[in-house]
Design an enzyme around this catalytic site. Structure first.
Site, PDB file in Angstrom:
ATOM      1  NE  ARG A 119       1.353  -5.864  -4.834  1.00 15.66           N
ATOM      2  CZ  ARG A 119       2.244  -6.664  -5.417  1.00 15.66           C
ATOM      3  NH1 ARG A 119       3.532  -6.416  -5.312  1.00 15.66           N
ATOM      4  NH2 ARG A 119       1.858  -7.715  -6.100  1.00 15.66           N
ATOM      5  CE  LYS A 184       7.440  -0.586  -1.891  1.00 20.44           C
ATOM      6  NZ  LYS A 184       6.693  -1.802  -2.083  1.00 20.44           N
ATOM      7  NE  ARG A 319      12.377 -11.365  -3.723  1.00 21.22           N
ATOM      8  CZ  ARG A 319      11.211 -10.839  -3.333  1.00 21.22           C
ATOM      9  NH1 ARG A 319      10.617  -9.942  -4.069  1.00 21.22           N
ATOM     10  NH2 ARG A 319      10.654 -11.207  -2.195  1.00 21.22           N
TER      11      ARG A 319
HETATM   12  C1  BTN Z   1       3.276  -2.009  -0.905  1.00 18.70           C
HETATM   13  O1  BTN Z   1       3.418  -3.001  -0.170  1.00 18.70           O
HETATM   14  O2  BTN Z   1       4.142  -1.659  -1.690  1.00 18.70           O
HETATM   15  C2  BTN Z   1       1.992  -1.216  -0.840  1.00 18.70           C
HETATM   16  C3  BTN Z   1       2.028  -0.187   0.251  1.00 18.70           C
HETATM   17  C4  BTN Z   1       0.774   0.649   0.322  1.00 18.70           C
HETATM   18  C5  BTN Z   1       0.783   1.581   1.527  1.00 18.70           C
HETATM   19  C6  BTN Z   1      -0.363   2.529   1.523  1.00 18.70           C
HETATM   20  S1  BTN Z   1      -0.203   3.786   2.751  1.00 18.70           S
HETATM   21  C7  BTN Z   1      -1.822   4.310   2.463  1.00 18.70           C
HETATM   22  C8  BTN Z   1      -2.664   3.063   2.265  1.00 18.70           C
HETATM   23  N1  BTN Z   1      -3.124   2.557   3.528  1.00 18.70           N
HETATM   24  C9  BTN Z   1      -2.586   1.376   3.835  1.00 18.70           C
HETATM   25  O3  BTN Z   1      -2.791   0.739   4.878  1.00 18.70           O
HETATM   26  N2  BTN Z   1      -1.769   0.986   2.839  1.00 18.70           N
HETATM   27  C10 BTN Z   1      -1.746   1.945   1.759  1.00 18.70           C
END
Ligand code: BTN
Length: 324
Positions: A119, A184, A319
């Protein structure tokens, strides 16, 4: 070869290089070479002189027939499946497939991502064969409005699947982080494509840290993995994916019919920061208050001296304000 080798070692016991070589019909040196390469990529292999090599039980490679075989019959043909060994990002791949073929239900999985997206423009750590990188594509009617709360539903389905697999201490941080013992564990990146006013197609990207355990990896916030939790529950990514997909399919059915409202209580039961002092950051705007759960559209209920504000997901981050 790697596939068969990890399958031979899936019992989680020590195996001598010599015996593995004999079982695979190759030399001991060939086994050493394959396992050393995997170890360099961060895969959890224990090597003890006189005993041989050991991997965590069920730390096997992704296998589509296995995943499909662990799903309820009704879901086995529900998606078109794509499994890669290496890809830029499963979300990006899903978007490309949509451009080529038009809207359809798809699943993209990969053993490794070279440009995993998180994100807010972050990079998502995606080493080979250690974690889950999964994108589920689902067409929706009713435009972007019908999607309010969807990313919370995806996070909840994941936590419920992990609970079913025996993991304790998983909860949710609004809008859609999954935490394990406060760190996380997984993230969700929902992306839209198509016409936002009538029919749109949603790419639900899910990343779960399963076997990753490189403590020196700096990911910008405290993180953990199922292996690092030490809970000794299921580590077979194939089974974990099947468990998640069956929870997700049930939840999407209900969400399409009734929206987020039926999920509020289940989500709040697992809300990591309920009643905590928080600040919400959106660009250079900061709002402070007490987090009081979520509305029936999945917005955060933030209560301050000025009253209650409802904050929608998107490019915001949350946060803690209190230290406890
Ligand atoms: C976050 O930042 O918390 C979201 C992470 C999401 C990661 C997943 S892995 C599968 C899919 N492909 C990506 O490039 N991102 C999501």
């Amino acid at each position: 070869m790697l596939n068969d080798l990890l399958a031979l070692m899936a019992d989680g016991r020590f195996h001598s290089g010599e015996r593995l070589g004999a079982q695979m019909g190759v030399s001991r040196a060939a086994i050493w070479k394959v396992l050393s390469r995997l170890e360099k990529q961060g895969f959890p292999i224990q090597r003890v002189r006189g005993k041989g090599y050991r991997i965590p039980a069920n730390a096997v490679l992704l296998d589509l027939p296995q995943i499909r075989g662990s799903l309820p019959k009704s879901l086995q043909d529900a998606w078109e499946w794509h499994l890669s060994q290496q890809i830029d990002s499963t979300n990006a791949q899903a978007q490309r497939l949509l451009q080529l073929d038009g809207p359809k239900r798809l699943i993209c999985l990969s053993e490794q991502q070279l440009a995993g997206r998180g994100r807010r423009g972050r990079v998502w750590a995606s080493p080979f064969a250690q974690n889950i990188y999964l994108s589920v594509v689902e067409p929706f009617e009713g435009g972007a409005q019908a999607l309010e709360g969807l990313s919370l539903v995806v996070g909840l389905a994941l936590v419920e699947a992990l609970e079913e697999a025996g993991y304790r201490g998983c909860n949710l941080k609004w809008p859609n982080d999954v935490l394990l013992e406060g760190k996380k564990l997984a993230g969700i990146l929902v992306e839209l494509s198509g016409d936002f006013t009538s029919e749109c197609v949603v790419v639900m990207g899910v990343g779960v840290n399963v076997l990753m355990r490189n403590e020196s990896l700096e990911l910008g916030q405290p993180w953990t993995s199922l292996l690092m939790s030490g809970q000794k529950q299921q580590l077979d990514r194939n089974r974990l994916i099947a468990g998640f997909l069956s929870h997700l399919a049930d939840s999407l059915r209900l969400f399409k019919r009734d929206g987020f409202a039926p999920f509020v209580a289940r989500w709040e039961q697992r809300d990591a920061w309920r009643n905590r002092a928080v600040r919400v950051i959106a660009g250079d705007q900061v709002q402070e208050g007490i987090s009081r759960g979520v509305t029936d559209r999945g917005a955060l209920r933030l209560v301050s001296t000025q009253g209650e504000t409802h904050i929608n997901g998107g490019e915001v981050s949350l946060r803690l304000n209190d230290a406890s």
